[in-house]
Enzyme design. Structure first.
Site, PDB file in Angstrom:
ATOM      1  N   CYS A 159      -9.185   2.686  -8.019  1.00  0.00           N
ATOM      2  CA  CYS A 159      -8.013   2.320  -7.178  1.00  0.00           C
ATOM      3  C   CYS A 159      -7.778   0.862  -7.387  1.00  0.00           C
ATOM      4  O   CYS A 159      -8.813   0.067  -7.254  1.00  0.00           O
ATOM      5  CB  CYS A 159      -8.105   2.409  -5.710  1.00  0.00           C
ATOM      6  SG  CYS A 159      -6.912   1.669  -4.631  1.00  0.00           S
ATOM      7  N   CYS A 408      -0.806  -5.887  13.678  1.00  0.00           N
ATOM      8  CA  CYS A 408      -0.690  -5.310  12.335  1.00  0.00           C
ATOM      9  C   CYS A 408       0.542  -4.362  12.528  1.00  0.00           C
ATOM     10  O   CYS A 408       0.879  -3.485  11.556  1.00  0.00           O
ATOM     11  CB  CYS A 408      -1.940  -4.691  11.869  1.00  0.00           C
ATOM     12  SG  CYS A 408      -2.445  -3.415  13.444  1.00  0.00           S
TER      13      CYS A 408
END
Ligand code: SAH
Length: 453
Positions: A159, A408
């Protein structure tokens, strides 16, 4: 409008899942694989009363912000939603998202925004990865990521958001499973053994942790796997996590140490942290440092203040602030994280930080009622769902001079700011900080001050 109709639309926004949003014939449509500024032809897949979902069939005019995603599985993988958007455009989108949430939900007409703090490069920034292990369509053993909204595994051992070493770790885990005929976990019937491989890398220290999640008590021939993994420079901790539940929660609560120690260390600024597999630790350490410096600036500490750090995790913000405050108190739900926080305080010779395990909504109101606790500054960094009202209420009653809200999720942030603004506080500064490049997620620090009365 009905299924299979062909529509033409201009993408004007992104949904919280990263789908392009545009309008056609008075309806709002969500179109995957589009970015803001695209003019697209799409086929209607599903209609609701006022909106629908459509599939991109042709790009009539690509957005000037569209780029070729560097990752070969960007489109299938559920991890990155906006790799096809240039990084400056991603930052503009996030800044705008914060502003519009504060206006619409928070009722703040003109939010006092500072420019977003972007990353130098939005790749290789994650220090943690959790790869599901399973079989691909051809029945081969593989590891990777879930396709968006599903549990089918897209093979991806490197990734681009994560550390390069992950690929080598996964290769060793998969070849160990092949060699000893160890089955991967099968979600459908709960059979099989290996569920996930989790890795963490201390970006400052180079220390590496591997935690293998198994549906059982042990991993056959684990000593052989440890010998192979231990050759990787920086390897410090190899553990098994036992998870025999039918659940989407990745790690089980119980761990067995296979090799090395049960934690790794990393640094943020001058503070050294121990991180165990179950603890929360910010996934983007470079941006975390910038975020905490902003939080520290907003906290305006002189050395005389009492600070409460709510949702403190392993005490990262608390210890960062303790260096500049008289006394810091942290509250956190996960008992292991509190143990880490205490160990971290000792490790750094910090004697003015104390930690309590429990839910903030229990601990804070109770301590306020029983002990009349007070604060000059309160820092909160809650999970996406934001703060419970009882937490906000107690904060307002404690009347700290300043509240620093690290969030967040701009939507719940805006909701909570609205509450605090109705209880004697005013939003002074807002600074979005990009912690999650190539995803739609957006972090933000806000300074609130008490209005004199
Ligand atoms: N401030 C920390 C962690 C922030 S993440 C840091 O910067 O590293 C949010 C934290 O809140 C997590 O550690 C999570 O375990 C904790 N948490 C979630 N719900 C909670 C609750 N109701 N009470 C206390 N802590 C909670």
């Amino acid at each position: 409008m009905k299924k299979d109709d062909i529509i033409t639309l201009t993408i004007e926004d992104l949904s919280s899942e990263g789908l392009g949003v545009g309008r056609a014939d008075g309806f709002t449509f969500f179109v995957k694989d589009t970015v803001i500024g695209d003019v697209a032809e799409a086929k209607v897949m599903k209609m609701k009363k006022t909106y629908g979902y459509a599939r991109l069939t042709r790009l009539l005019a690509p957005s000037p912000d569209r780029i070729e995603p560097p990752c070969p599985v960007a489109r299938q993988c559920g991890g990155c939603q906006i790799q096809a958007m240039s990084y400056p455009a991603q930052l503009r989108f996030k800044e705008k998202k914060v502003r519009s949430c504060l206006q619409r939900i928070g009722g703040i007409a003109d939010p006092p925004m500072e420019p977003i703090i972007g990353m130098d490069t939005p790749f290789r920034y994650r220090n943690k990865a959790q790869f599901p292990v399973g079989r691909d369509r051809e029945g081969r053993l593989t590891a990777g990521f879930y396709a968006g909204r599903t549990h089918s595994i897209i093979s991806c051992r490197d990734c681009l958001l994560g550390a390069e070493v992950n690929e080598r770790i996964l290769d060793l885990v998969l070849s160990h499973m092949e060699k000893y005929h160890i089955a991967s976990y099968n979600e459908a019937d709960g059979s099989g053994l290996v569920r996930h491989a989790m890795t963490r890398v201390g970006f400052c220290t180079g220390q590496i942790m591997v935690c293998i999640v198994v549906n059982g008590r042990q991993l056959p021939h684990s000593e052989a796997l440890c010998v192979a993994l231990a050759e990787i420079p920086g390897m410090r901790s190899i553990t098994l996590s036992h998870n025999t539940e039918k659940t989407n929660v990745i790690l089980g609560r119980e761990l067995t140490l296979l090799w090395g120690s049960d934690f790794i260390e990393d640094m943020i600024g001058d503070v050294r942290f121990c991180i165990s597999p179950l603890s929360f630790y910010q996934v983007n350490p470079r941006q975390t440092q910038k975020l905490y410096e902003k939080a520290l600036e907003y906290a305006g500490l002189t050395g005389r203040e009492t600070v409460w750090d709510l949702y403190c995790g392993i005490g990262t913000i608390s210890l960062f602030l303790a260096q500049k405050a008289r006394q810091v108190y942290g509250v956190e739900l996960v008992p292991e994280a509190i143990r880490d926080a205490q160990r971290n305080a000792a490790l750094n010779g910090i004697a003015n930080a104390e930690f309590y395990a429990g839910r903030v909504e229990d601990v804070l109101p109770q301590k306020y009622a029983d002990e009349g606790i007070r604060a000059d500054v309160i820092v909160v960094d809650p999970p996406r769902k934001g703060c419970e009202e009882s937490v906000l209420e107690t904060m307002a009653r404690m009347r700290p001079q300043r509240i620093v809200y690290v969030s967040c999720d701009p939507a719940t942030l805006a909701r909570d700011l609205k509450y605090l603004c109705g209880r004697g506080y005013e939003v002074k500064k807002v600074c979005p900080t990009d912690m999650f490049g190539n995803s739609v997620h957006c972090e933000c620090v806000v300074l609130l001050s008490r209005v004199e009365d």
